[in-house]
Scaffold this active site. Structure first.
Site, mmCIF file in Angstrom:
data_model
loop_
_atom_site.group_PDB
_atom_site.id
_atom_site.type_symbol
_atom_site.label_atom_id
_atom_site.label_comp_id
_atom_site.label_asym_id
_atom_site.label_seq_id
_atom_site.Cartn_x
_atom_site.Cartn_y
_atom_site.Cartn_z
ATOM 1 N N GLU A 89 1.972 1.456 12.092
ATOM 2 C CA GLU A 89 0.560 1.292 11.743
ATOM 3 C C GLU A 89 -0.314 1.137 12.984
ATOM 4 O O GLU A 89 -1.425 0.629 12.923
ATOM 5 C CB GLU A 89 0.383 0.065 10.839
ATOM 6 C CG GLU A 89 0.658 -1.273 11.486
ATOM 7 C CD GLU A 89 2.126 -1.685 11.474
ATOM 8 O OE1 GLU A 89 2.398 -2.886 11.627
ATOM 9 O OE2 GLU A 89 2.997 -0.806 11.311
ATOM 10 N N HIS A 128 5.422 1.896 -0.180
ATOM 11 C CA HIS A 128 5.199 2.700 1.030
ATOM 12 C C HIS A 128 4.154 3.782 0.828
ATOM 13 O O HIS A 128 3.479 4.185 1.780
ATOM 14 C CB HIS A 128 6.521 3.318 1.491
ATOM 15 C CG HIS A 128 7.465 2.309 2.064
ATOM 16 N ND1 HIS A 128 7.305 1.767 3.318
ATOM 17 C CD2 HIS A 128 8.579 1.721 1.546
ATOM 18 C CE1 HIS A 128 8.275 0.899 3.574
ATOM 19 N NE2 HIS A 128 9.061 0.852 2.503
ATOM 20 N N ASP A 136 1.175 4.420 3.310
ATOM 21 C CA ASP A 136 0.856 5.709 3.929
ATOM 22 C C ASP A 136 -0.618 6.056 3.748
ATOM 23 O O ASP A 136 -1.268 6.583 4.664
ATOM 24 C CB ASP A 136 1.723 6.817 3.335
ATOM 25 C CG ASP A 136 3.171 6.747 3.802
ATOM 26 O OD1 ASP A 136 3.434 6.002 4.765
ATOM 27 O OD2 ASP A 136 4.019 7.449 3.218
ATOM 28 N N ASN A 188 2.697 -2.908 2.284
ATOM 29 C CA ASN A 188 3.938 -2.196 1.943
ATOM 30 C C ASN A 188 4.771 -2.981 0.942
ATOM 31 O O ASN A 188 5.300 -2.416 -0.025
ATOM 32 C CB ASN A 188 4.765 -1.940 3.202
ATOM 33 C CG ASN A 188 4.472 -0.575 3.810
ATOM 34 O OD1 ASN A 188 3.861 0.281 3.171
ATOM 35 N ND2 ASN A 188 4.903 -0.372 5.039
ATOM 36 N N ASP A 195 -4.452 -1.575 15.643
ATOM 37 C CA ASP A 195 -3.353 -1.960 14.761
ATOM 38 C C ASP A 195 -3.910 -2.459 13.429
ATOM 39 O O ASP A 195 -4.857 -3.259 13.389
ATOM 40 C CB ASP A 195 -2.508 -3.061 15.417
ATOM 41 C CG ASP A 195 -1.256 -3.366 14.609
ATOM 42 O OD1 ASP A 195 -0.282 -2.614 14.742
ATOM 43 O OD2 ASP A 195 -1.289 -4.367 13.842
#
Length: 352
Positions: free
Chosen positions: A243, A212, A216, A207, A199
């Site tokens: 994530e 975003h 990404d 973010n 994670d």
């Protein structure tokens, strides 16, 4: 006797006409056409006067692509290779169109004093049949192409259905299917099976602060690092959601899985991720939970994932950028607890 012969000839001509057949006869010794296929020339649009005066050699009307094949069929029959002469070919009409015909013939006097002199046969129009054959061939070709395209589309759909669009890794659905199979292999062959849940730390802040697109890019960077650890044809690397990633390590015990996890954690921590087109880079860390099962543990794949997920939260609780291995009860088999990372509490214990 002559009347009977004339009557038989009329009967033959009537039968041939009714059947759409055109009688012809060639003298193989002189090369002359002793009975011309008049009906065929008429079908091609020539008048009777043109047939008598201008159209003497039917071979001059053959399609260039068919002539050699027809002449070879005649030669094979004359040589006794084939019991009869058969050929299909195109003839050029007076209007310039190519019309399909067929020949069927046989040498009628092989056993006579002058064997092999008279080649007698019939010509008949097969244009409609050939057109239908061409249509069927075109339809079959289209079907083959459509089936090929359909297979390609199905393969693409299967790929899309099994892979995450952003990272290209296996998606959660594919992971659960493949993972269940690996659990069965573990039970069957008594090989250890380890699993890592990875994670990205503090991902929400990335973010929120950078958008975003930056998020990404960070996800893809970590996905690439996870995929780089994959043993081809052995391990499974999947995006589990958001994530979070899962790495399945068949035939890998807990200690070996911990080494892989720690190596991955270090590699990610050393990574600098460009998050925009201006070249801004951010550091990234991950926390990793590890779980291991062996034959007889009674764990299903979903339970194994849940154990690794709980281990991940233990790593998060210890300050993130850490690796933690869950305790998997295995009877007489040792269970491993280990915490390694960059936080202040890096202590861990190997419990036996």
């Amino acid at each position: 006797m002559g009347d009977e012969a004339d009557l038989n000839r009329e009967r033959l001509e009537l039968v041939l006409e009714a059947a759409g057949l055109d009688l012809w006869e060639n003298d193989l010794v002189s090369g002359q056409v002793t009975h011309k296929a008049t009906k065929t020339f008429l079908e091609l649009g020539f008048t009777e006067d043109e047939i008598v005066s201008g159209v003497q050699d039917i071979f001059g009307l053959f399609h260039p692509g068919d002539l050699d094949r027809v002449q070879q069929a005649v030669a094979d029959h004359v040589a006794g290779i084939t019991p009869q002469y058969r050929a299909e070919f195109r003839l050029r009409s007076k209007a310039g169109e190519w019309i399909w015909f067929a020949n069927y013939g046989r040498i009628m006097d092989r056993s006579s004093a002058t064997p092999g002199k008279r080649l007698i046969g019939v010509t008949f129009n097969i244009h409609d049949r050939k057109q239908k054959e061409d249509e069927i061939a075109q339809i079959n070709h289209q079907l083959v192409e459509q089936n090929k395209l359909l297979q390609e589309l199905n393969a693409a759909l299967e790929l899309l259905a099994a892979h995450d669009a952003l990272t290209g890794l296996a998606n959660r659905r594919a992971l659960m299917q493949m993972g269940a199979n690996e659990c069965k292999r573990t039970e069957r062959f008594d090989h250890p099976l380890s699993l890592m849940v990875v994670d990205i730390d503090l991902f929400k802040t990335v973010n929120d602060a950078w958008g975003h697109l930056a998020g990404d890019r960070m996800i893809c960077a970590v996905a690439q690092a996870c995929a780089a650890r994959k043993r081809s044809g052995v391990d499974i690397v999947a995006r589990f959601g958001g994530e979070e990633f899962v790495i399945v390590l068949p035939e890998t015990d807990g200690v070996s899985a911990l080494r892989v996890a720690e190596s991955l954690r270090n590699e990610v921590a050393a990574t600098s991720v460009p998050v925009n087109d201006e070249g801004t880079c951010l550091s990234v860390t991950v926390s990793i939970g590890v779980a291991t099962m062996r034959k007889g543990s009674g764990l299903g794949f979903e339970e194994l994932v849940n154990r690794a997920d709980k281990a991940l939260y233990r790593a998060k609780e210890r300050g993130r950028n850490a690796v933690y291995c869950a305790d998997v009860p295995q009877g007489s088999v040792s269970a491993v607890h280990m915490l390694v990372g960059s936080g202040e509490d890096r202590s861990g214990a190997l419990l036996t």
